[in-house]
Design an enzyme around this catalytic site. Structure first.
Site, PDB file in Angstrom:
ATOM      1  N   SER A   1       0.861  -1.118  -0.002  1.00 39.00           N
ATOM      2  CA  SER A   1       0.065  -0.048   0.033  1.00 39.00           C
ATOM      3  C   SER A   1       0.898   1.284  -0.094  1.00 39.00           C
ATOM      4  CB  SER A   1      -0.931  -0.013   1.093  1.00 39.00           C
ATOM      5  OG  SER A   1      -0.209   0.131   2.461  1.00 39.00           O
TER       6      SER A   1
ATOM      7  N   HIS B   1      -5.183  -3.447  -2.966  1.00 35.93           N
ATOM      8  CA  HIS B   1      -4.561  -2.288  -3.865  1.00 35.93           C
ATOM      9  C   HIS B   1      -4.610  -3.134  -5.126  1.00 35.93           C
ATOM     10  CE1 HIS B   1      -4.233   0.462  -0.812  1.00 35.93           C
ATOM     11  NE2 HIS B   1      -3.895  -0.377  -0.105  1.00 35.93           N
TER      12      HIS B   1
ATOM     13  N   LYS C   1     -12.306   0.411  -1.831  1.00 32.63           N
ATOM     14  CA  LYS C   1     -11.261   1.038  -2.941  1.00 32.63           C
ATOM     15  C   LYS C   1     -11.832   0.906  -4.419  1.00 32.63           C
ATOM     16  CE  LYS C   1      -7.181   0.363   0.076  1.00 32.63           C
ATOM     17  NZ  LYS C   1      -8.060   0.237   1.234  1.00 32.63           N
TER      18      LYS C   1
END
Length: 394
Positions: A187, A215, A247
């Site tokens: 990250s 991610h 996300k």
């Protein structure tokens, strides 16, 4: 949306300055002097700031279909799940989302949690305990670290990406069961972990591998299916994948994917599932709609990575493997000053300082989105260059 900061905490806020918590004022002063004090950023409607601090990689948090999905879930199920998922907190919508995510990511089953943090803590503590071994690395997310600590297993920490050290720790263990945990995309700087090598090390030593794809979902792999899918490892029986809905899918929540037996085990043993109120229906509906948008337009991850490469080149950073661009400043104070300068010039960027990063590596963290155009990226690059030069780094 305008961005404001909350007033700084001071010693006068303590109700009992001579009591057991009087040390908090000294600690606040120490953090302030070191450039490590933090305040939440409050977003308000109507700002012209360009937001490069979020993890809304595909720009779906404001997509009309995603918002409509949240509205539909609210209309059908109400504002809250109302209880633990083992009581009445599981709706038909939860199950539909889990089935669709499992199908998309190539696993037999999935289980949704109220956050990615809870998914990681719940999965690790359900899979390892006293008398077991966990091998982690120095790049793992705080939620993985906390899961390791709470598990009460023996934990061996190796350097980030050092799969040879992982293999050695597994080979030399005395414990019967072992678990390797890692992010697939780190990250802090967006670098990929050596997942194939870690999986081979785990499999050769009868250990399981847990990979956090927070991610990577929507960023890497065919149609945004993640790094695990890119490497052809989806559905491996000794592999557990966690990811988030907050996300690339622009919503809220976390997910654990694996076998049907794993899902059943988590329902029985994952405390962050058993004792937590279920994920709210609006987030479930939004995430499900976002997944539909991604399925319908598999070029979104390509546009995201193209934007990331363009911006990285413009600010003099290495070409990123994902959506994160990391500009190391050094000490916390100049990093804070550079981030403040960016904000003054209309661009919101992340500012990462210890303990989020090692001492001496405080940095600006830029997270790119698929929905940014070239002109805006060029403007951002000019602002970041101005800010970095202003603190004497260039």
């Amino acid at each position: 949306m305008t961005i404001t900061e909350l007033p700084a905490t001071t010693a006068t806020a303590l109700d009992d300055p001579d009591g057991a918590l009087a040390w908090l004022a000294d600690e606040a002063d120490r953090l302030q002097q070191a450039g490590l004090h933090r305040e939440p950023v409050v977003r308000q409607q109507g700002s012209s700031l360009v937001n490069l601090a979020s993890n809304d990689y595909l720009g779906l948090s404001t997509h009309p279909a995603v918002i409509a999905g949240a509205h539909a879930a609210l209309d059908t199920w109400g504002a809250g799940a109302t209880a633990s998922r083992l009581v009445v907190g599981t709706t038909a919508l939860h199950v539909e989302l889990e089935n669709e995510l499992a199908d998309f990511l190539g696993f037999p089953a999935a289980l949704a949690f109220s956050s990615g943090y809870l998914a990681n803590v719940g999965a690790i503590t359900a899979l390892a305990g006293r008398g077991d071994l966990i091998v982690s690395d120095t790049g793992t997310h705080a939620s993985l670290i906390d899961g390791c600590r709470l598990s009460r297993a023996r934990v061996v920490v190796v350097d980030r990406g050092d799969h040879a050290a992982v293999r050695a720790a597994l080979r030399d263990r005395t414990e019967r069961r072992a678990l390797v945990v890692t992010d697939s995309v780190y990250s802090i700087d967006g670098a990929p972990a050596p997942i194939a090598e870690l999986h081979a090390a785990a499999r050769d030593n009868s250990a399981a591998l847990l990979v956090d794809e927070a991610h990577a979902l929507g960023v890497r792999g065919p149609g945004g299916r993640g790094l695990v899918a890119e490497l052809g490892l989806s559905g491996a029986p000794d592999l557990v994948v966690t990811t988030v809905l907050s996300k690339s899918l622009g919503a809220q929540g976390g997910v654990v994917l694996g076998s049907a037996v794993l899902r059943a085990h988590l329902i029985d043993r994952a405390r962050t599932f058993i004792f937590d109120t279920g994920l709210n229906p609006a987030a479930v509906g939004a995430a499900r709609s976002a997944l539909g948008v991604l399925r319908a337009d598999p070029t979104l991850p390509d546009r995201l990575r193209d934007n990331a490469s363009r911006l990285a080149s413009a600010v003099g950073a290495p070409s990123p493997a994902a959506a994160v661009i990391s500009l190391v400043i050094g000490e916390p104070q100049p990093a804070v000053a550079a981030a403040a300068r960016c904000r003054e010039l209309g661009v919101l960027v992340g500012c990462f300082r210890p303990p989020s990063v090692p001492a001496g590596t405080s940095r600006l963290r830029l997270t790119v989105r698929a929905d940014l155009d070239v002109a805006l990226l060029d403007r951002v690059a000019a602002v970041v260059d101005d800010a970095v030069r202003g603190v004497g780094v260039r």
